[in-house]
Write a protein that holds these residues in place. Structure first.
Motif, PDB file in Angstrom:
ATOM      1  N   LEU A 275      -3.487  22.367 -20.870  1.00  0.00           N
ATOM      2  CA  LEU A 275      -2.356  22.838 -22.003  1.00  0.00           C
ATOM      3  C   LEU A 275      -2.662  23.897 -22.573  1.00  0.00           C
ATOM      4  O   LEU A 275      -1.578  24.462 -23.487  1.00  0.00           O
ATOM      5  CB  LEU A 275      -1.923  21.530 -22.658  1.00  0.00           C
ATOM      6  CG  LEU A 275      -1.475  20.218 -22.130  1.00  0.00           C
ATOM      7  CD1 LEU A 275      -1.339  19.391 -23.272  1.00  0.00           C
ATOM      8  CD2 LEU A 275      -0.104  20.656 -21.596  1.00  0.00           C
ATOM      9  N   CYS A 276      -3.637  24.765 -22.064  1.00  0.00           N
ATOM     10  CA  CYS A 276      -3.885  25.961 -22.764  1.00  0.00           C
ATOM     11  C   CYS A 276      -2.598  27.242 -22.945  1.00  0.00           C
ATOM     12  O   CYS A 276      -2.704  27.829 -23.706  1.00  0.00           O
ATOM     13  CB  CYS A 276      -5.001  26.641 -22.273  1.00  0.00           C
ATOM     14  SG  CYS A 276      -5.040  27.113 -20.559  1.00  0.00           S
ATOM     15  N   TRP A 277      -1.851  26.844 -21.888  1.00  0.00           N
ATOM     16  CA  TRP A 277      -0.600  27.809 -21.674  1.00  0.00           C
ATOM     17  C   TRP A 277       0.366  27.842 -22.829  1.00  0.00           C
ATOM     18  O   TRP A 277       0.892  28.799 -23.066  1.00  0.00           O
ATOM     19  CB  TRP A 277       0.092  27.578 -20.463  1.00  0.00           C
ATOM     20  CG  TRP A 277       0.739  26.204 -20.388  1.00  0.00           C
ATOM     21  CD1 TRP A 277       0.177  25.043 -19.933  1.00  0.00           C
ATOM     22  CD2 TRP A 277       1.933  25.589 -20.966  1.00  0.00           C
ATOM     23  NE1 TRP A 277       0.941  23.879 -20.179  1.00  0.00           N
ATOM     24  CE2 TRP A 277       2.229  24.348 -20.807  1.00  0.00           C
ATOM     25  CE3 TRP A 277       3.019  26.424 -21.802  1.00  0.00           C
ATOM     26  CZ2 TRP A 277       3.206  23.636 -20.973  1.00  0.00           C
ATOM     27  CZ3 TRP A 277       4.125  25.662 -22.118  1.00  0.00           C
ATOM     28  CH2 TRP A 277       3.981  24.238 -21.951  1.00  0.00           C
ATOM     29  N   VAL A 278       0.041  26.648 -23.679  1.00  0.00           N
ATOM     30  CA  VAL A 278       1.234  26.448 -24.756  1.00  0.00           C
ATOM     31  C   VAL A 278       0.826  27.621 -25.844  1.00  0.00           C
ATOM     32  O   VAL A 278       1.594  27.976 -26.888  1.00  0.00           O
ATOM     33  CB  VAL A 278       0.952  25.155 -25.497  1.00  0.00           C
ATOM     34  CG1 VAL A 278       1.475  24.043 -24.541  1.00  0.00           C
ATOM     35  CG2 VAL A 278      -0.398  24.819 -25.907  1.00  0.00           C
ATOM     36  N   GLU A 279      -0.581  28.206 -25.987  1.00  0.00           N
ATOM     37  CA  GLU A 279      -0.906  29.217 -26.918  1.00  0.00           C
ATOM     38  C   GLU A 279       0.098  30.421 -26.980  1.00  0.00           C
ATOM     39  O   GLU A 279       0.645  30.799 -27.587  1.00  0.00           O
ATOM     40  CB  GLU A 279      -2.336  29.517 -26.961  1.00  0.00           C
ATOM     41  CG  GLU A 279      -3.332  28.247 -27.426  1.00  0.00           C
ATOM     42  CD  GLU A 279      -3.061  28.008 -28.977  1.00  0.00           C
ATOM     43  OE1 GLU A 279      -2.372  28.417 -29.635  1.00  0.00           O
ATOM     44  OE2 GLU A 279      -4.075  27.458 -29.519  1.00  0.00           O
ATOM     45  N   PRO A 280      -0.060  31.247 -25.528  1.00  0.00           N
ATOM     46  CA  PRO A 280       0.891  32.261 -25.513  1.00  0.00           C
ATOM     47  C   PRO A 280       2.291  32.048 -25.548  1.00  0.00           C
ATOM     48  O   PRO A 280       3.134  32.815 -26.121  1.00  0.00           O
ATOM     49  CB  PRO A 280       0.367  32.732 -24.361  1.00  0.00           C
ATOM     50  CG  PRO A 280      -0.458  31.627 -23.442  1.00  0.00           C
ATOM     51  CD  PRO A 280      -1.001  30.820 -24.425  1.00  0.00           C
ATOM     52  N   LEU A 293       2.183  19.504 -30.921  1.00  0.00           N
ATOM     53  CA  LEU A 293       1.466  19.280 -29.687  1.00  0.00           C
ATOM     54  C   LEU A 293      -0.087  20.042 -29.661  1.00  0.00           C
ATOM     55  O   LEU A 293      -1.163  19.612 -29.328  1.00  0.00           O
ATOM     56  CB  LEU A 293       2.306  19.798 -28.331  1.00  0.00           C
ATOM     57  CG  LEU A 293       1.706  19.664 -27.008  1.00  0.00           C
ATOM     58  CD1 LEU A 293       2.621  19.571 -25.924  1.00  0.00           C
ATOM     59  CD2 LEU A 293       0.720  20.722 -26.696  1.00  0.00           C
ATOM     60  N   ILE A 294       0.083  21.290 -30.362  1.00  0.00           N
ATOM     61  CA  ILE A 294      -0.947  22.164 -30.424  1.00  0.00           C
ATOM     62  C   ILE A 294      -2.023  21.778 -31.502  1.00  0.00           C
ATOM     63  O   ILE A 294      -3.287  21.847 -31.084  1.00  0.00           O
ATOM     64  CB  ILE A 294      -0.349  23.760 -30.701  1.00  0.00           C
ATOM     65  CG1 ILE A 294       0.432  24.058 -29.612  1.00  0.00           C
ATOM     66  CG2 ILE A 294      -1.717  24.388 -31.012  1.00  0.00           C
ATOM     67  CD1 ILE A 294       1.157  25.573 -29.871  1.00  0.00           C
ATOM     68  N   ALA A 295      -1.481  21.500 -32.535  1.00  0.00           N
ATOM     69  CA  ALA A 295      -2.644  20.999 -33.739  1.00  0.00           C
ATOM     70  C   ALA A 295      -3.619  20.236 -33.391  1.00  0.00           C
ATOM     71  O   ALA A 295      -5.029  20.648 -33.557  1.00  0.00           O
ATOM     72  CB  ALA A 295      -1.576  20.800 -34.928  1.00  0.00           C
ATOM     73  N   PRO A 296      -3.341  19.202 -32.787  1.00  0.00           N
ATOM     74  CA  PRO A 296      -4.531  18.164 -32.643  1.00  0.00           C
ATOM     75  C   PRO A 296      -5.455  18.568 -31.481  1.00  0.00           C
ATOM     76  O   PRO A 296      -6.456  17.988 -31.476  1.00  0.00           O
ATOM     77  CB  PRO A 296      -3.932  16.806 -32.366  1.00  0.00           C
ATOM     78  CG  PRO A 296      -2.510  17.254 -31.907  1.00  0.00           C
ATOM     79  CD  PRO A 296      -2.039  18.422 -32.426  1.00  0.00           C
ATOM     80  N   TRP A 313      -5.319  34.172 -28.035  1.00  0.00           N
ATOM     81  CA  TRP A 313      -3.659  33.995 -27.612  1.00  0.00           C
ATOM     82  C   TRP A 313      -2.912  33.209 -28.582  1.00  0.00           C
ATOM     83  O   TRP A 313      -1.852  33.305 -28.842  1.00  0.00           O
ATOM     84  CB  TRP A 313      -3.488  33.298 -26.346  1.00  0.00           C
ATOM     85  CG  TRP A 313      -4.062  34.224 -25.131  1.00  0.00           C
ATOM     86  CD1 TRP A 313      -5.268  34.199 -24.596  1.00  0.00           C
ATOM     87  CD2 TRP A 313      -3.524  35.146 -24.486  1.00  0.00           C
ATOM     88  NE1 TRP A 313      -5.453  34.801 -23.585  1.00  0.00           N
ATOM     89  CE2 TRP A 313      -4.437  35.719 -23.522  1.00  0.00           C
ATOM     90  CE3 TRP A 313      -2.072  35.883 -24.544  1.00  0.00           C
ATOM     91  CZ2 TRP A 313      -3.834  36.668 -22.551  1.00  0.00           C
ATOM     92  CZ3 TRP A 313      -1.828  36.720 -23.605  1.00  0.00           C
ATOM     93  CH2 TRP A 313      -2.680  37.080 -22.716  1.00  0.00           C
ATOM     94  N   GLY A 314      -3.680  32.492 -29.440  1.00  0.00           N
ATOM     95  CA  GLY A 314      -2.887  31.606 -30.523  1.00  0.00           C
ATOM     96  C   GLY A 314      -2.121  32.331 -31.748  1.00  0.00           C
ATOM     97  O   GLY A 314      -2.519  33.460 -31.738  1.00  0.00           O
ATOM     98  N   ALA A 315      -1.173  31.764 -32.091  1.00  0.00           N
ATOM     99  CA  ALA A 315      -0.327  32.155 -33.252  1.00  0.00           C
ATOM    100  C   ALA A 315      -0.537  30.988 -34.457  1.00  0.00           C
ATOM    101  O   ALA A 315      -0.733  30.020 -34.195  1.00  0.00           O
ATOM    102  CB  ALA A 315       1.166  32.255 -32.820  1.00  0.00           C
ATOM    103  N   PRO A 316      -0.541  31.646 -35.602  1.00  0.00           N
ATOM    104  CA  PRO A 316      -0.352  30.465 -36.636  1.00  0.00           C
ATOM    105  C   PRO A 316       0.760  29.370 -36.598  1.00  0.00           C
ATOM    106  O   PRO A 316       1.617  29.793 -36.178  1.00  0.00           O
ATOM    107  CB  PRO A 316      -0.213  31.338 -38.041  1.00  0.00           C
ATOM    108  CG  PRO A 316      -0.704  32.770 -37.597  1.00  0.00           C
ATOM    109  CD  PRO A 316      -0.156  32.922 -35.948  1.00  0.00           C
ATOM    110  N   LEU A 317       0.216  28.123 -36.935  1.00  0.00           N
ATOM    111  CA  LEU A 317       1.344  27.145 -36.831  1.00  0.00           C
ATOM    112  C   LEU A 317       1.667  26.916 -38.392  1.00  0.00           C
ATOM    113  O   LEU A 317       1.185  27.379 -39.451  1.00  0.00           O
ATOM    114  CB  LEU A 317       0.464  25.987 -36.605  1.00  0.00           C
ATOM    115  CG  LEU A 317       0.054  25.901 -35.038  1.00  0.00           C
ATOM    116  CD1 LEU A 317      -0.796  24.567 -34.882  1.00  0.00           C
ATOM    117  CD2 LEU A 317       0.813  26.353 -33.957  1.00  0.00           C
ATOM    118  N   PRO A 318       3.027  26.496 -38.342  1.00  0.00           N
ATOM    119  CA  PRO A 318       3.842  26.480 -39.675  1.00  0.00           C
ATOM    120  C   PRO A 318       2.989  25.293 -40.343  1.00  0.00           C
ATOM    121  O   PRO A 318       2.516  24.341 -39.880  1.00  0.00           O
ATOM    122  CB  PRO A 318       5.382  25.858 -39.200  1.00  0.00           C
ATOM    123  CG  PRO A 318       4.943  25.283 -37.930  1.00  0.00           C
ATOM    124  CD  PRO A 318       4.014  26.309 -37.098  1.00  0.00           C
TER     125      PRO A 318
END
Length: 318
Positions: A275-280, A293-296, A313-318
């Protein structure tokens, strides 16, 4: 002999030097012997034979990605330079799986280079005199591999990412354009409901292969932006439809029954690192469903994409 008081003063210094000389860090860039030919049995034909055959190449990739993850760019460059000098992976392939493996490995090599700071790459431009042509040979072999081209499925999309990534690294527009053709084939394959007909035919692995097919499409779309090409818009936002299909399936696997009634079997890594595509994708679109979905699952680590995808590629999460 030094006087005893001097020896006593120097003892801690000498001990520290001894530790540094023998510490693992000085051996961290040990270079695995080049794998001349990657030619394993098919994954589904002989799983144990496959795992054993790819181990030496995967060991090299792991060391390369670890170096990149630590920001040890000198080691990463040394690893790539060594294998380039040996023309690694370019031996004859008698089966078919080796073509996939070489394509994935070449993509990883290019991704690691793309993560290198621009200043470091500029300072070491001379060392790329061997690396760039080697990567181009890998890309050309991927481009011309009938073992991939006749499939018209996710492996063609992965070949497209290979060509785009290596074309980007080396500045080879011909390779980039060949990759774009393959990625656009994948985008055209996405139907109005987000499904990929050829991957639906994978039966109980259909959901896995939809997820796997999405990876190269998203990363290729990100790399294509450097040439002002917006692949996300093509075929009426097709990549987004496929992404939505997968996001819904992660949240509720039963939702995939609208695509196929066959009960789905997932690999342990399908809803993990693949599921790494979720980062970009999240960094680009800020889809409000994705932080949960990303955090855990962070950090996402994909050996075909330079290792720690979250870091690059990751961005900060809220």
């Amino acid at each position: 002999m030094l006087p005893k008081p001097v020896r006593m003063l120097l003892a801690p210094v000498l001990a520290a030097i001894a530790v540094l000389v023998t510490a693992p860090s000085v051996r961290a860039c040990d270079i695995p012997a080049a794998v001349q030919t990657i030619d394993p049995p098919g994954y589904y034909d002989d799983a144990s034979g496959y795992a054993e055959a790819v181990k030496p190449m995967r060991n090299f990739v792991s060391r390369l990605n670890t170096a990149a993850g630590k920001g040890d760019w000198s080691c990463a460059l040394t690893l790539l330079d060594s294998w380039a000098q040996s023309d690694a992976l370019m031996g004859h392939i008698s089966g078919y799986q080796g073509y996939y493996e070489r394509s994935w490995a070449g993509t990883d090599f290019a991704m690691v280079i793309l993560h290198m700071p621009r200043g470091f790459r500029d300072e070491n431009r001379a060392r790329f005199a061997a690396i760039d042509p080697w990567l181009e040979r890998i890309a050309i072999a991927t481009r011309d591999a009938e073992a991939i081209n006749h499939l018209h499925n996710n492996l063609v999309y992965w070949a497209g990412l290979n060509l785009i990534a290596i074309g980007t690294v080396t500045g080879n527009s011909s390779l980039f354009d060949s990759g774009l053709l393959r990625i656009r084939e994948g985008i055209r394959d996405i139907e109005p409901d987000g499904a990929l007909a050829r991957e639906v035919k994978r039966g109980n692995r259909a959901l896995h292969y939809h997820t796997f097919a999405l990876i190269p499409l998203v990363f290729a779309a990100e790399l294509a932006r450097s040439r002002n090409i917006d692949l996300y818009r093509e075929n009426d936002g097709a990549i987004g439809r496929l992404a939505n299909l997968v996001i819904e399936a992660v949240d509720d696997p039963q939702s995939f029954t609208t695509i196929t009634p066959i009960k789905q079997d997932l690999f342990p890594w399908t809803f993990r690192d693949e599921l790494c595509w979720v980062e970009p994708y999240y960094a680009r679109f800020r889809d409000s469903r994705l932080p949960a979905l990303i955090a855990p699952r962070r950090p996402f680590d994909e050996w075909r994409l330079g290792g720690n995808v979250t870091a690059f590629w990751g961005a900060p999460l809220p």
